[in-house]
Enzyme design. Structure first.
Site, mmCIF file in Angstrom:
data_model
loop_
_atom_site.group_PDB
_atom_site.id
_atom_site.type_symbol
_atom_site.label_atom_id
_atom_site.label_comp_id
_atom_site.label_asym_id
_atom_site.label_seq_id
_atom_site.Cartn_x
_atom_site.Cartn_y
_atom_site.Cartn_z
ATOM 1 N N GLU A 161 24.002 -93.785 -89.528
ATOM 2 C CA GLU A 161 22.604 -93.887 -89.107
ATOM 3 C C GLU A 161 21.803 -94.773 -90.063
ATOM 4 O O GLU A 161 20.997 -95.604 -89.651
ATOM 5 C CB GLU A 161 21.947 -92.497 -89.074
ATOM 6 C CG GLU A 161 22.492 -91.562 -88.022
ATOM 7 C CD GLU A 161 23.657 -90.727 -88.534
ATOM 8 O OE1 GLU A 161 24.430 -91.215 -89.392
ATOM 9 O OE2 GLU A 161 23.790 -89.588 -88.070
ATOM 10 N N HIS B 275 1.708 -68.007 -82.093
ATOM 11 C CA HIS B 275 1.404 -68.258 -80.683
ATOM 12 C C HIS B 275 2.627 -68.775 -79.943
ATOM 13 O O HIS B 275 2.503 -69.323 -78.844
ATOM 14 C CB HIS B 275 0.231 -69.238 -80.585
ATOM 15 C CG HIS B 275 -0.996 -68.687 -81.253
ATOM 16 N ND1 HIS B 275 -1.879 -67.846 -80.619
ATOM 17 C CD2 HIS B 275 -1.429 -68.793 -82.536
ATOM 18 C CE1 HIS B 275 -2.828 -67.481 -81.477
ATOM 19 N NE2 HIS B 275 -2.579 -68.032 -82.654
ATOM 20 N N LYS C 249 31.625 -86.508 -86.726
ATOM 21 C CA LYS C 249 31.367 -87.916 -87.073
ATOM 22 C C LYS C 249 32.565 -88.782 -86.705
ATOM 23 O O LYS C 249 32.411 -89.857 -86.131
ATOM 24 C CB LYS C 249 31.141 -88.060 -88.581
ATOM 25 C CG LYS C 249 29.771 -87.676 -89.087
ATOM 26 C CD LYS C 249 29.680 -88.026 -90.575
ATOM 27 C CE LYS C 249 28.526 -87.337 -91.247
ATOM 28 N NZ LYS C 249 28.488 -87.524 -92.688
ATOM 29 N N LYS D 186 23.356 -91.522 -100.517
ATOM 30 C CA LYS D 186 24.273 -91.241 -101.624
ATOM 31 C C LYS D 186 25.570 -92.028 -101.443
ATOM 32 O O LYS D 186 26.045 -92.688 -102.338
ATOM 33 C CB LYS D 186 24.554 -89.738 -101.686
ATOM 34 C CG LYS D 186 25.577 -89.384 -102.731
ATOM 35 C CD LYS D 186 25.815 -87.904 -102.821
ATOM 36 C CE LYS D 186 26.998 -87.652 -103.756
ATOM 37 N NZ LYS D 186 27.324 -86.251 -103.908
ATOM 38 N N GLY E 157 23.851 -84.282 -101.962
ATOM 39 C CA GLY E 157 22.788 -84.881 -101.133
ATOM 40 C C GLY E 157 21.597 -83.949 -100.962
ATOM 41 O O GLY E 157 20.442 -84.337 -101.128
ATOM 42 N N ARG E 158 21.873 -82.677 -100.652
ATOM 43 C CA ARG E 158 20.758 -81.747 -100.390
ATOM 44 C C ARG E 158 20.140 -81.211 -101.672
ATOM 45 O O ARG E 158 19.220 -80.404 -101.629
ATOM 46 C CB ARG E 158 21.234 -80.608 -99.479
ATOM 47 C CG ARG E 158 22.472 -79.885 -99.956
ATOM 48 C CD ARG E 158 23.073 -79.009 -98.862
ATOM 49 N NE ARG E 158 24.344 -78.434 -99.256
ATOM 50 C CZ ARG E 158 25.525 -79.049 -99.156
ATOM 51 N NH1 ARG E 158 25.586 -80.280 -98.683
ATOM 52 N NH2 ARG E 158 26.635 -78.452 -99.515
ATOM 53 N N GLU F 117 23.844 -76.006 -94.718
ATOM 54 C CA GLU F 117 24.915 -76.941 -95.073
ATOM 55 C C GLU F 117 25.646 -76.420 -96.326
ATOM 56 O O GLU F 117 26.829 -76.661 -96.504
ATOM 57 C CB GLU F 117 24.360 -78.351 -95.311
ATOM 58 C CG GLU F 117 25.437 -79.421 -95.208
ATOM 59 C CD GLU F 117 24.906 -80.842 -95.259
ATOM 60 O OE1 GLU F 117 24.421 -81.267 -96.314
ATOM 61 O OE2 GLU F 117 24.992 -81.548 -94.234
HETATM 62 O O1 F6P Z 1 26.361 -85.530 -92.792
HETATM 63 C C1 F6P Z 1 25.928 -84.738 -93.817
HETATM 64 C C2 F6P Z 1 25.527 -85.523 -95.030
HETATM 65 O O2 F6P Z 1 26.647 -85.923 -95.739
HETATM 66 C C3 F6P Z 1 24.590 -84.723 -95.909
HETATM 67 O O3 F6P Z 1 25.254 -83.868 -96.751
HETATM 68 C C4 F6P Z 1 23.826 -85.793 -96.586
HETATM 69 O O4 F6P Z 1 22.641 -85.331 -97.173
HETATM 70 C C5 F6P Z 1 23.598 -86.752 -95.443
HETATM 71 O O5 F6P Z 1 24.802 -86.683 -94.692
HETATM 72 C C6 F6P Z 1 23.303 -88.162 -95.829
HETATM 73 O O6 F6P Z 1 24.302 -88.697 -96.622
HETATM 74 P P1 F6P Z 1 24.057 -89.991 -97.483
HETATM 75 O O7 F6P Z 1 22.978 -89.712 -98.457
HETATM 76 O O8 F6P Z 1 25.365 -90.279 -98.136
HETATM 77 O O9 F6P Z 1 23.646 -91.084 -96.543
#
Ligand code: F6P
Length: 544
Positions: A200, A368, A496, A194, A251-252, A337
């Protein structure tokens, strides 16, 4: 101070709590079947049985009344109307629009959403039959990963030769494992972010770009899509094709947007539309059903009741279908979240506990491992059993046993086993030198452990869409009752930014101002032989 109507209802809730807890009224009522007429319901093909929970009709009426006094309908309708309900970010929360019909969107002047949906589904259809492409590599993390992964594992790849791979973790071992199986010329890359600034995702994307460039420097541009609310950043990164979505999609809550491109490639555009239709059916129920019959409404109230009045700190989600193995992880982000907050909408500390810990694994595997803890551990955790009535394999007997296990566990959690029952049993495997009296206490189950059963007829795209929308709305209900904003996530920021700070220090920056213990770690990792100084392979250049 709460208003008089609210104060009265809160007093009544306290009475309910004492009544239900002290006399275990709810257990008796659930075991006798009395609770059933009242705590069952079905919407959009999702059947819910919440009769094994510590509530009853009288309590539900008061909880519902409290939500009305707190104007849940007004808040719900404001969200649906596109008003700014995410105050701290100054945004609407528009996930309902993502599954509205084309006509509904056009009526509201949201033709751009219709065009984007058509465009990404058409692209999915084209990719599904592209003979030059064998693999889709989906890169993203959090909401840019969990939804598509869940869809893939739940619904599988349907009618295309393509294989879909995911890499989201900041640990490049995941991506290297994927790339080691592939050739760049056979791949399409879908970069989902987003913000298009998530560390990452950029690390993984940089590695993929280097990997593709090694084969052909034009490949990355030709074969990569960005799905983002920040198309300028994607372009600056060298991505030529972008599906943009508005920043009012959280995002979620973004699974329904072009973030679902890889999933739409895998399951096909029609199935993706069916997923949206299922969610839309649940949205209608949520917007139109009366409060007492409104499943997300009632489940959201139950969640708040269980968390605050019953004091249950976690909720365990156990899908009795291995295709739903990713559901607990998806719900962890959705619920924790969203509602893992301690400050209310007015900037004050929240007086009550908010989101429980959400966790789980598929059944019967979980039986289990941690079911021992659920049955006889010292903490009570409500369990959510998710059942699929008809399997997509042909072994009816195996499926019957699976469902019997789910029902058996739910029943066992509720009824428990008394010492008298334990004494009356013949037991295999016990210490032969022990008397029945010695053994029986170990075989007692306290019972009175709540659970909810949710069932769909089949694990179809429609039903999955409805199930996920049900969870979204119940999270909203709980947030409303706690007066918190479920659509921001400021709590992810501090770690972060400290990681960025530490990274600069690990790369040779000054240790000034660093806390002593962290400084020790940095010296250790950055020193000779430390992980941070280890020579990296040609494929692991993280510099971009
Ligand atoms: O670190 C949390 C977050 O901002 C989430 O809310 C989001 O889904 C995820 O990182 C990834 O963010 P993006 O889609 O901006 O890479």
């Amino acid at each position: 101070m709460s208003d008089p109507a609210e104060a009265l209802l809160l007093t009544r809730l306290a009475h309910h709590r004492d009544r239900l807890q002290r006399q275990a009224v709810w257990v008796k009522s659930a075991l006798s079947g009395d609770a059933h007429q009242d705590c069952l319901g079905e919407a959009a093909g999702i059947f819910v049985d919440a009769s094994r929970q510590p509530w009853d009709h009288a309590l539900r009426l008061d909880l519902t009344q409290l939500s009305l006094v707190r104007d849940l309908p007004g808040h719900r309708d404001a969200m649906a109307a596109g008003e700014v309900v995410n105050a701290s970010e100054g945004r609407a929360a528009g996930h309902l629009r993502l599954r509205a019909t084309d006509q509904e969107l056009s009526r509201k002047g949201l033709d751009e959403l219709v065009r984007t949906r058509r465009a990404f589904l058409e692209e999915a259809a084209r990719l599904r039959i592209d003979p030059q492409v064998q693999h889709i590599v989906h890169v993203g993390i959090g909401g840019s990963d969990l939804g598509p992964r869940l869809l893939l594992s739940a619904l599988g790849i349907r009618g295309t030769h393509l294989k879909i791979h995911f890499a989201g973790n900041g640990d490049l071992h995941e991506l290297e494992g994927v790339l080691s199986l592939l050739h760049p010329a056979q791949c399409v890359v879908v970069l989902c972010s987003k913000s298009f600034s998530t560390q990452e995702t950029l690390v993984n994307a940089s590695r993929i770009r280097a990997w593709m460039d090694q084969a052909d420097s034009s490949l990355f541009g030709q074969r990569t899509y960005a799905i983002t609310s920040n198309p300028a950043a994607a372009q600056a990164f060298g991505v030529l094709r972008t599906f943009a979505f508005p920043d009012w999609v959280g995002g979620r809550y973004s699974l329904w947007s072009p973030i679902g491109l890889s999933a739409a490639v895998a399951i096909g555009p029609e199935a993706f539309e069916a997923l949206l239709a299922g969610a839309r059916a649940m949205d209608r129920h949520w917007l139109e059903a009366p409060p007492e019959q409104n499943l997300p409404w009632q489940l959201g109230l139950l969640d708040v009741w269980n968390r605050n009045d019953m004091g249950f700190a976690s909720r365990c989600v156990v899908p009795y279908d291995s295709r739903l193995a990713r559901l607990p992880a998806y719900l962890q982000q959705l619920e924790m979240e969203s509602n893992g907050k301690s400050t209310d909408n007015h900037g004050r500390p929240v007086a009550q506990s908010t989101s429980p810990l959400i966790w789980g694994e598929p059944g019967t595997n979980a039986q289990h491992s941690f079911f021992q803890w659920l049955h006889q551990g010292s903490d009570v955790t409500p369990v959510e059993f998710i059942l699929v009535q008809h399997p997509d394999h042909s072994n009816a007997e195996a499926h019957r046993k699976l469902l019997a296990n789910a029902l058996g566990q739910s029943w066992a959690l509720l009824r428990g086993k008394t010492i008298r029952e334990a004494l009356g049993e013949r037991v295999k495997g016990a210490n032969p030198e022990w008397s029945a009296e010695q053994l029986a206490p170990h075989r007692v189950f306290a019972g009175a452990r709540p659970s909810t059963l949710l069932m769909m007829d089949r694990l179809s795209p429609e039903r999955l869409g409805a199930l996920l929308a049900l969870y979204e709305h119940r999270v909203f209900v709980a947030a409303h009752m706690w007066r918190i904003n479920p659509f921001d996530q400021w709590g992810v920021e501090l770690g972060k930014s400290l990681a960025d700070d530490i990274d600069r220090r690990l790369a040779g920056g000054s240790l000034e101002g660093c806390d002593p213990q962290t400084a020790r770690w940095i010296r250790r990792l950055a020193g000779p032989g430390g992980a941070a100084t280890q020579p990296t392979g040609a494929g692991s250049d993280l510099s971009e």
